[in-house]
Design an enzyme around this catalytic site. Sequence first.
Site: not given
Length: 212
Positions: A125, A143
Amino acid sequence: MSHEELVKERSRIVKKHLSKLFPTPSIPLHHTSSYTLLIAVLLSARCTDKKVNEITPYLFKKASTPQQMIKLSVQEIRAIIKPCGLSPRKSQAIHELSQILLDKYHGRVPKTLEELETLPGVGHKTASVVMVQAFNKPAFPVDTHIHRCAKRWGLSSGKNVKITEEDLKNLFPKRSWGKLHLQIIHYARTYCPAKKHVLAKCPICSELSKAG
């Protein structure tokens, strides 16, 4: 209407509201370079962007480049970033990755996902955020906000962020990934929170509930 057509229609409704409410979404984490963005995103793990933005001015005043950062001890870095949580691990990662950038990349942040993911403290991420926000390369960082909304809106049944990322990438054109990533984060925080979600105050969920 097939399941695929239904999801496409849902994605159209989502895109319409996001474009109207957040036409030019800002990057939540304050930064001045690809390096400071990388550090800010690393610090945001298990921490709010608001708290990171409160802490990074103190850190970047002392060190905003890898050259400056390695002159600080791990303990000095830790003392500054402690309010962000996980400070022992994060301070070590920041010091180590800064040294690697100097040793291996001439002090520059690498521009490929694969290279970024080899750096200490940098997961998929974090690497994806840097790719899209620092280098404008196609990536769709997922997220907890995006994972929650994608499931709530029926765009993905992903059991984890990896599956959700693939579903969203298949659903939306590559050129829109970076903007959508930011739009959904802003929307989730404003209208579609995890707790105390009010359907009547959430334009996307309201319309989707009527659409069926």
